[in-house]
Design a protein around this motif. Structure first.
Motif, short mmCIF file in Angstrom:
data_model
loop_
_atom_site.label_atom_id
_atom_site.label_comp_id
_atom_site.label_asym_id
_atom_site.label_seq_id
_atom_site.Cartn_x
_atom_site.Cartn_y
_atom_site.Cartn_z
N LEU A 13 -0.15 2.95 -13.33
CA LEU A 13 -0.59 4.01 -12.43
C LEU A 13 -1.51 5.00 -13.14
O LEU A 13 -2.50 5.47 -12.56
CB LEU A 13 0.62 4.74 -11.84
CG LEU A 13 1.57 3.90 -10.99
CD1 LEU A 13 2.85 4.70 -10.68
CD2 LEU A 13 0.90 3.47 -9.68
N VAL A 60 -6.72 -3.42 -7.63
CA VAL A 60 -5.39 -3.35 -8.22
C VAL A 60 -4.64 -4.63 -7.86
O VAL A 60 -4.46 -4.94 -6.68
CB VAL A 60 -4.62 -2.12 -7.69
CG1 VAL A 60 -3.12 -2.26 -7.97
CG2 VAL A 60 -5.15 -0.85 -8.33
N VAL A 98 -0.86 -3.47 -11.78
CA VAL A 98 -0.06 -2.27 -11.54
C VAL A 98 1.29 -2.68 -10.97
O VAL A 98 1.38 -3.58 -10.13
CB VAL A 98 -0.77 -1.32 -10.55
CG1 VAL A 98 0.16 -0.18 -10.12
CG2 VAL A 98 -2.04 -0.74 -11.15
N SER A 99 2.34 -2.00 -11.44
CA SER A 99 3.67 -2.16 -10.86
C SER A 99 4.15 -0.80 -10.39
O SER A 99 4.43 0.09 -11.20
CB SER A 99 4.64 -2.73 -11.90
OG SER A 99 5.97 -2.64 -11.41
N SER A 100 4.22 -0.63 -9.09
CA SER A 100 4.74 0.63 -8.55
C SER A 100 6.24 0.74 -8.76
O SER A 100 6.79 1.83 -8.89
CB SER A 100 4.41 0.74 -7.05
OG SER A 100 3.02 0.78 -6.85
N LYS A 135 0.83 -1.21 0.00
CA LYS A 135 0.00 0.00 0.00
C LYS A 135 0.86 1.26 0.00
O LYS A 135 0.61 2.20 -0.75
CB LYS A 135 -0.95 -0.01 1.21
CG LYS A 135 -1.98 -1.13 1.18
CD LYS A 135 -3.00 -0.99 2.30
CE LYS A 135 -2.39 -1.27 3.67
NZ LYS A 135 -1.97 -2.67 3.84
N HIS A 187 -1.40 -5.84 -7.49
CA HIS A 187 -0.15 -5.11 -7.33
C HIS A 187 1.08 -6.00 -7.57
O HIS A 187 0.98 -7.22 -7.58
CB HIS A 187 -0.10 -4.49 -5.94
CG HIS A 187 0.84 -3.34 -5.82
ND1 HIS A 187 1.52 -3.04 -4.67
CD2 HIS A 187 1.25 -2.42 -6.75
CE1 HIS A 187 2.25 -1.97 -4.86
NE2 HIS A 187 2.12 -1.58 -6.11
N LYS A 188 2.21 -5.33 -7.73
CA LYS A 188 3.51 -5.97 -7.94
C LYS A 188 3.49 -6.82 -9.22
O LYS A 188 4.06 -7.92 -9.26
CB LYS A 188 3.92 -6.81 -6.73
CG LYS A 188 3.99 -5.98 -5.44
CD LYS A 188 4.45 -6.79 -4.24
CE LYS A 188 4.49 -5.93 -2.99
NZ LYS A 188 4.93 -6.67 -1.78
N PHE A 241 2.61 1.74 -3.35
CA PHE A 241 1.66 2.19 -4.37
C PHE A 241 1.33 3.67 -4.17
O PHE A 241 1.31 4.44 -5.13
CB PHE A 241 0.39 1.35 -4.31
CG PHE A 241 -0.73 1.89 -5.17
CD1 PHE A 241 -0.75 1.64 -6.54
CD2 PHE A 241 -1.74 2.67 -4.62
CE1 PHE A 241 -1.77 2.15 -7.34
CE2 PHE A 241 -2.75 3.18 -5.42
CZ PHE A 241 -2.77 2.92 -6.78
N LEU A 265 -2.61 -9.27 -4.12
CA LEU A 265 -1.39 -9.86 -4.65
C LEU A 265 -1.69 -11.16 -5.38
O LEU A 265 -2.73 -11.78 -5.17
CB LEU A 265 -0.40 -10.15 -3.51
CG LEU A 265 0.19 -8.94 -2.78
CD1 LEU A 265 0.97 -9.42 -1.56
CD2 LEU A 265 1.08 -8.14 -3.70
N LEU A 312 -6.12 -3.29 -2.90
CA LEU A 312 -4.87 -3.85 -3.42
C LEU A 312 -4.77 -5.32 -3.04
O LEU A 312 -4.96 -5.68 -1.87
CB LEU A 312 -3.66 -3.10 -2.86
CG LEU A 312 -3.11 -1.95 -3.71
CD1 LEU A 312 -4.15 -0.85 -3.86
CD2 LEU A 312 -1.84 -1.37 -3.08
#
Length: 365
Positions: free
Chosen positions: A282, A234, A274-276, A103, A236-237, A106, A212, A210
């Motif tokens: 984003l 989202v 999404v990849s921060s 979190k 994430h990663k 992101f 995984l 978010l």
């Protein structure tokens, strides 16, 4: 009288010293300790400074709002009254997710992107408080090193202080002050996903979840109730070797969202990778929020949700006031402690203890 007069120089000779002094410093009249009087806070000046964009004064205003001091509480309400006409112009985004979902990472990447687009971004990051000491680490500000350097960003970590929902008790008021300070986007990072996490839904416009990949059966592991509250999910990663699995997970979430009750009338919740780390996806999240706002404003639910938020806030404040008033009576505290001892000794059941507590209250009226 000089006690050395007429005495020859010997070991008994006492050499004169510096009178009334210590280490060469003259003794003065000892000063009395005086308690420093509290500064009279100029609420109107503080409100002006907040509206002018001073981050220092904004922090001071939030500290005032979060204070439990009775004088500060009254001043905080006066401040909110001054700022209230200048609130309501931001988009409020709640961000939650399972522990380890990233979190903070992101929010830093997303907030930095928005700042570079010219937006003013305020981040209200909530850290869990210890059930023993009541303290918390408040490490989000140190983890968002890049974002805090932006002149148009404001990051404020606060302890949850035992409040359910993973938010601070004063998060709503803090959000209003940030809006009055001219922040376009308010990001509220919650402690983590859980049964009480739904509390944040009642104070934001857009709710982002978010998740995984590779954490077991994602759809079974995620609580259905939380998914029903999300306006977007989202995954994430989604970078490196995880890209393919992330896309597969996005597809699975889209399928399940299709069969769930929409979190917001007129809006179909969606999922996206999404990849921060790589700064990918984003912009898609921001575009989705823009589409959401346009859709919800068109069907008038944007204003309806804001009204519902105010109503929920009012109801929760009534509950808080009743609890404070109940435990604020010293006689009540003694009565509760007595009943607790009787319950623990087996003299009363819990239900009998509660009934006796409130029956005694009615008889005293």
């Amino acid at each position: 009288m000089d006690k050395n007069k007429g005495m020859q120089e010997s070991a008994l000779f006492v050499m004169g010293g510096v009178e009334a002094s210590h280490d060469g410093m003259q003794y003065g009249v000892p000063k009395k300790f005086r308690k420093k009087k509290a500064d009279n806070l100029n609420i109107q000046k503080l409100a002006q400074d907040v509206r002018a964009g001073s981050r220092v004064q904004l922090s001071k205003a939030i500290t005032l709002i979060e204070s439990s001091n009775s004088t500060h509480k009254a001043q905080a309400q006066e401040l909110l009254q001054e700022l209230l006409p200048h609130t309501g112009n931001s988009v409020r985004i709640g961000i939650t997710g399972v522990p380890g979902a990233g979190k903070s990472s992101f929010i830093e990447a997303f907030g930095t992107m928005l700042c570079e687009m010219g937006k003013k971004v305020a981040v209200l990051a909530i850290d869990p408080s210890s059930s023993l000491s009541g303290g918390s680490i408040l490490g989000d500000k140190t983890r968002m090193e890049e974002l805090v350097k932006k002149p148009n960003a404001f990051v404020r970590p606060s302890p949850s202080a035992g409040t359910l929902g993973g938010v601070h008790k004063k998060t709503r008021e803090t959000m209003l002050v940030c809006e009055a300070a001219g922040y376009d986007v308010i990001l509220i990072e919650t402690v983590g996903v859980g049964q009480s996490e739904t509390y944040v839904r009642g104070m934001v416009d857009f709710f982002l979840l978010l998740v995984l990949t590779g954490a077991g059966d994602e759809l079974q592991g995620m609580k259905k109730g939380i998914m029903e509250l999300a306006d977007a999910i989202v995954v994430h990663k989604a970078d490196g070797d995880n890209v393919r699995l992330a896309k597969k997970t996005v597809s699975e979430y889209k399928q399940i969202l299709h069969f769930l009750q929409p979190a917001t009338p007129g809006w179909m919740s969606t999922a996206m990778p999404v990849s921060s780390w790589e700064k990918k996806g984003l912009d898609k999240v921001w575009d989705t929020i823009g589409e959401f706002r346009q859709t919800v404003e068109a069907n008038n639910y944007w204003s309806i949700r804001r009204q519902n938020q105010t109503r929920d806030w009012f109801q929760s404040m009534i509950t808080d006031h009743l609890i404070d008033a109940f435990y604020g009576d010293p006689n009540r505290k003694e009565q509760v402690q007595l009943l607790e001892r009787q319950i623990l000794n087996g003299q009363l059941t819990v239900t009998q203890g509660v009934d006796r507590l409130f029956s005694d209250e009615q008889s005293q009226k």
